[in-house]
Design a protein around this motif. Structure first.
Motif, PDB file in Angstrom:
ATOM      1  N   VAL A  32       0.918  -1.164   0.096  1.00 43.77           N
ATOM      2  CA  VAL A  32       0.065   0.015   0.102  1.00 43.77           C
ATOM      3  C   VAL A  32       0.915   1.200   0.035  1.00 43.77           C
ATOM      4  CG1 VAL A  32      -1.834   1.180   1.386  1.00 43.77           C
ATOM      5  CG2 VAL A  32      -2.089  -1.077   1.276  1.00 43.77           C
ATOM      6  N   ASN A  33       0.420   2.327  -0.809  1.00 45.31           N
ATOM      7  CA  ASN A  33       1.461   3.355  -1.040  1.00 45.31           C
ATOM      8  C   ASN A  33       0.301   4.778  -0.443  1.00 45.31           C
ATOM      9  OD1 ASN A  33       2.446   5.777  -1.620  1.00 45.31           O
ATOM     10  ND2 ASN A  33       3.221   5.328  -3.543  1.00 45.31           N
ATOM     11  N   VAL A  34       0.528   5.298   0.597  1.00 44.17           N
ATOM     12  CA  VAL A  34      -0.193   6.412   1.423  1.00 44.17           C
ATOM     13  C   VAL A  34       0.842   7.705   0.954  1.00 44.17           C
ATOM     14  CG1 VAL A  34      -0.981   7.428   3.176  1.00 44.17           C
ATOM     15  CG2 VAL A  34      -1.128   5.060   2.935  1.00 44.17           C
ATOM     16  N   LEU A  35      -0.018   8.681   0.254  1.00 44.11           N
ATOM     17  CA  LEU A  35       0.521  10.061  -0.060  1.00 44.11           C
ATOM     18  C   LEU A  35       0.328  10.973   0.859  1.00 44.11           C
ATOM     19  CD1 LEU A  35       1.753  11.906  -2.314  1.00 44.11           C
ATOM     20  CD2 LEU A  35      -0.272  12.211  -3.343  1.00 44.11           C
ATOM     21  N   LEU A  36       1.361  11.617   1.394  1.00 45.38           N
ATOM     22  CA  LEU A  36       1.086  12.733   2.429  1.00 45.38           C
ATOM     23  C   LEU A  36       1.299  13.958   1.751  1.00 45.38           C
ATOM     24  CD1 LEU A  36       0.679  14.135   5.236  1.00 45.38           C
ATOM     25  CD2 LEU A  36       3.034  13.514   5.923  1.00 45.38           C
ATOM     26  N   VAL A  37       0.365  14.920   1.546  1.00 42.93           N
ATOM     27  CA  VAL A  37       0.721  16.126   0.846  1.00 42.93           C
ATOM     28  C   VAL A  37       0.108  17.257   2.016  1.00 42.93           C
ATOM     29  CG1 VAL A  37      -0.304  17.617  -0.838  1.00 42.93           C
ATOM     30  CG2 VAL A  37      -0.083  15.238  -1.410  1.00 42.93           C
ATOM     31  N   HIS A  38       1.256  18.145   2.089  1.00 41.08           N
ATOM     32  CA  HIS A  38       0.836  19.124   3.040  1.00 41.08           C
ATOM     33  C   HIS A  38       1.464  20.532   2.697  1.00 41.08           C
ATOM     34  CE1 HIS A  38       4.952  19.091   4.801  1.00 41.08           C
ATOM     35  NE2 HIS A  38       4.944  17.702   4.416  1.00 41.08           N
ATOM     36  N   HIS A  39       0.981  21.481   3.492  1.00 43.41           N
ATOM     37  CA  HIS A  39       1.642  22.836   3.358  1.00 43.41           C
ATOM     38  C   HIS A  39       1.747  23.230   4.985  1.00 43.41           C
ATOM     39  CE1 HIS A  39       2.650  26.784   2.143  1.00 43.41           C
ATOM     40  NE2 HIS A  39       1.908  27.355   2.925  1.00 43.41           N
ATOM     41  N   SER A  40       3.050  23.108   5.358  1.00 48.16           N
ATOM     42  CA  SER A  40       3.586  23.167   6.527  1.00 48.16           C
ATOM     43  C   SER A  40       4.401  24.564   6.661  1.00 48.16           C
ATOM     44  CB  SER A  40       3.775  22.035   7.211  1.00 48.16           C
ATOM     45  OG  SER A  40       3.131  20.986   6.922  1.00 48.16           O
ATOM     46  N   PRO A  41       4.183  25.754   6.536  1.00 47.39           N
ATOM     47  CA  PRO A  41       5.189  26.767   6.581  1.00 47.39           C
ATOM     48  C   PRO A  41       5.595  27.238   8.216  1.00 47.39           C
ATOM     49  CG  PRO A  41       2.855  27.694   6.460  1.00 47.39           C
ATOM     50  CD  PRO A  41       2.822  26.254   6.455  1.00 47.39           C
ATOM     51  N   SER A  42       4.931  26.827   9.189  1.00 47.42           N
ATOM     52  CA  SER A  42       5.239  27.212  10.398  1.00 47.42           C
ATOM     53  C   SER A  42       5.697  25.806  11.301  1.00 47.42           C
ATOM     54  CB  SER A  42       4.241  27.777  10.802  1.00 47.42           C
ATOM     55  OG  SER A  42       3.152  26.788  11.287  1.00 47.42           O
ATOM     56  N   ASP A  43       6.529  26.227  12.289  1.00 45.37           N
ATOM     57  CA  ASP A  43       6.755  25.012  13.242  1.00 45.37           C
ATOM     58  C   ASP A  43       5.756  24.411  13.709  1.00 45.37           C
ATOM     59  OD1 ASP A  43       9.426  25.701  13.310  1.00 45.37           O
ATOM     60  OD2 ASP A  43       9.431  26.943  15.037  1.00 45.37           O
TER      61      ASP A  43
END
Length: 149
Positions: free
Chosen positions: A2-13
């Motif tokens: 199984v392949n899980v894609l984690l897509v995120h926008h994380s500009p801060s701590d």
């Protein structure tokens, strides 16, 4: 596998902590052999989406809406992935400073249009990131991965 894609926008701590907690959930040993692909929202492609069996998404709420980076991800992949990925499991987190209403609406509308299946209640909150939030992000990601097995 199984392949899980984690897509995120994380500009801060704070949002980086949430992304790391989600990644921890995707790498839990009890899940077995899971391939994890991590992409910043501005780098994720339709090929990444098509290759994945499940999705974990993360965004800030900017002016009450999803980040421009995650919106760009959806704008550039939507048409190519809508039909072939319908029914695949997903969930997401939204972290805002004061209002997440528009971001919540956008995520519901876009993912409904994609036909994806919500595998875990989204983590949506404003203010400081707490240990409880991080634990929920870990559980959210692990549940999405387990639902694709």
């Amino acid at each position: 596998m199984v392949n899980v894609l984690l897509v995120h926008h994380s500009p801060s701590d704070a949002t980086s902590q949430i992304a790391e907690a989600a990644l921890t959930g995707l790498r839990l040993p009890e899940l077995g052999d899971i391939e994890v692909t991590v992409r910043p929202a501005l780098e994720a492609s339709a090929e990444d989406v098509l290759a994945a069996d499940a999705y974990v998404l993360g965004t800030t709420a900017n002016f009450g809406y999803i980040s421009g980076a995650l919106k760009h991800f959806f704008d550039t992949t939507y048409d190519a992935v809508r039909e072939p990925t319908a029914g695949r499991p997903f969930s997401y987190w939204i972290h805002g400073g004061y209002d997440t209403t528009g971001a919540e609406t956008a995520m519901k509308q876009i993912t409904t249009g994609l036909g994806w299946t919500l595998a875990f209640d989204p983590l949506i909150f404003t203010g400081e990131v707490t240990e409880d939030h991080l634990e929920k992000a870990t559980e959210l990601a692990a549940t999405v991965a387990a639902s694709a097995l």
